[in-house]
Write a protein that holds these residues in place. Structure first.
Motif, PDB file in Angstrom:
ATOM      1  N   THR A   3      14.215 -12.801  15.434  1.00 50.09           N
ATOM      2  CA  THR A   3      13.653 -12.288  15.093  1.00 50.09           C
ATOM      3  C   THR A   3      12.223 -12.014  16.369  1.00 50.09           C
ATOM      4  O   THR A   3      12.673 -12.863  17.562  1.00 50.09           O
ATOM      5  N   GLU A   5       8.388 -11.919  17.265  1.00 51.79           N
ATOM      6  CA  GLU A   5       6.592 -11.708  16.033  1.00 51.79           C
ATOM      7  C   GLU A   5       5.525 -11.901  16.711  1.00 51.79           C
ATOM      8  O   GLU A   5       6.525 -12.481  18.876  1.00 51.79           O
ATOM      9  N   ASN A   6       4.289 -11.768  17.311  1.00 52.87           N
ATOM     10  CA  ASN A   6       3.829 -11.111  18.020  1.00 52.87           C
ATOM     11  C   ASN A   6       2.548 -11.368  16.635  1.00 52.87           C
ATOM     12  O   ASN A   6       2.285 -11.983  15.569  1.00 52.87           O
ATOM     13  N   LYS A  10       5.853  -9.949  12.277  1.00 54.14           N
ATOM     14  CA  LYS A  10       7.411 -10.041  12.375  1.00 54.14           C
ATOM     15  C   LYS A  10       8.887  -9.425  12.035  1.00 54.14           C
ATOM     16  O   LYS A  10       8.348  -8.923  11.249  1.00 54.14           O
ATOM     17  N   VAL A  26       2.083 -11.112  10.260  1.00 55.70           N
ATOM     18  CA  VAL A  26       1.841 -12.607  10.407  1.00 55.70           C
ATOM     19  C   VAL A  26       0.851 -13.083   9.296  1.00 55.70           C
ATOM     20  O   VAL A  26       0.907 -14.767   8.910  1.00 55.70           O
TER      21      VAL A  26
END
Length: 296
Positions: A3, A5-6, A10, A26
């Motif tokens: 994965t 994510e920011n 995601k 997110v």
């Protein structure tokens, strides 16, 4: 599964086939990728290499030898793909040639898939390195399936695909019996830039375009506006597809195309085929932008 994510998105990628399998907000519950329901179509976003679509009789010829390759090649669903590199905002996967690939594809290669997360966009980069002493021939492309509808109070018919330019391009029809491109075409646009989605649009397989002026296409909801945009500047062919019963649409940037019914089956002269000299490297990138108003 891996994965990234920011603060907006995601994403998740399967090791098998280096297949993108999740794009999620997110900050809310919105999901943007098809769930790969196996009763309809059990994939999310297969990677296509070294061919796209079907070969005539699953066969091609190279240097007077015959080889067998199944539809879309051997990256998708391939357990030999490995994670090559991971950074804070990217994942890169790799498949190198081996005894198995050499039986169906007589070239020594390294194939890399990189997913890079930049704000509200996923950049998808294909990198092919020719490790051989001969020129190699290949096609490459994507097959991402996007959830449609995204919101529960919508139907499939509430969606459309909006192209960057007004188009007059025709679809090149696929022979449903063998998966090959036929000589038949059908008008899709008439100085317009919109395809309204409906399940029956795909009763006779994919919409295959060879000469679009547009280099980006947006999935739009009648109620919620633009959902996502796929930009495919480096890809001359585009497929639009879904199973008629599926609540998704595939937007498929291609460098290559299925065999024509009248093919000679010579790999070097296959329509859309790319060539890469010994020890050279090729890259091609498309991107998926999720519009910000669906991420908050």
């Amino acid at each position: 599964m891996y994965t990234l994510e920011n603060n907006k998105l995601k994403i998740a990628v399967k090791k098998i086939g280096a297949e993108l399998c999740q794009i999620s907000s997110v900050q809310n519950i919105n999901e943007f990728m098809w769930d790969a329901n196996p009763t309809v179509w059990g994939n999310h976003a297969p990677n296509l290499f070294p061919i796209i679509g079907a070969l005539k009789n699953n066969t091609y010829r190279f240097e007077n030898k015959e080889y067998k390759l199944s539809k879309h090649g051997f990256i998708r669903n391939n357990p030999d793909v490995v994670l090559h590199e991971q950074t804070s905002d990217s994942l890169t996967f790799k498949l190198g040639y081996n005894e198995k690939t050499l039986k169906s594809y007589p070239f020594k290669f390294e194939f890399f898939m990189t997913y890079k997360l930049i704000d509200n966009t996923i950049e998808v980069t294909h990198t092919i390195k020719n490790c051989d002493e001969q020129t190699m021939y290949f096609s490459v492309g994507g097959h991402p399936a996007f959830k449609c509808p995204v919101y529960q109070n919508e139907t499939y018919d509430d969606y459309s695909l909006e192209f960057e330019c007004e188009e007059n391009s025709v679809r090149h029809r696929i022979n449903m019996e063998n998966g090959l491109i036929s000589s038949k075409t059908e008008s899709v646009f008439n100085n317009s830039n919109l395809i309204k989605l409906k399940h029956e649009l795909f009763n006779e397989d994919a919409l295959v375009f060879k000469d679009l002026k547009s280099r980006k296409v947006t999935l739009k909801s009648n109620t919620y506006g633009a959902i996502l945009t796929v930009k495919f500047k480096e890809f001359p062919f585009l497929g639009i597809w879904a199973k008629p019963a599926g609540n998704y649409v595939c937007i498929e940037p291609w460098l290559g195309i299925a065999d024509h019914e009248d093919t000679s089956q010579d790999f070097k002269t296959k329509e859309g085929i790319l060539s890469l000299k010994a020890n050279e490297t090729f890259t091609a990138t498309y991107s998926i932008e999720i519009h910000n108003n669906h991420l908050v």
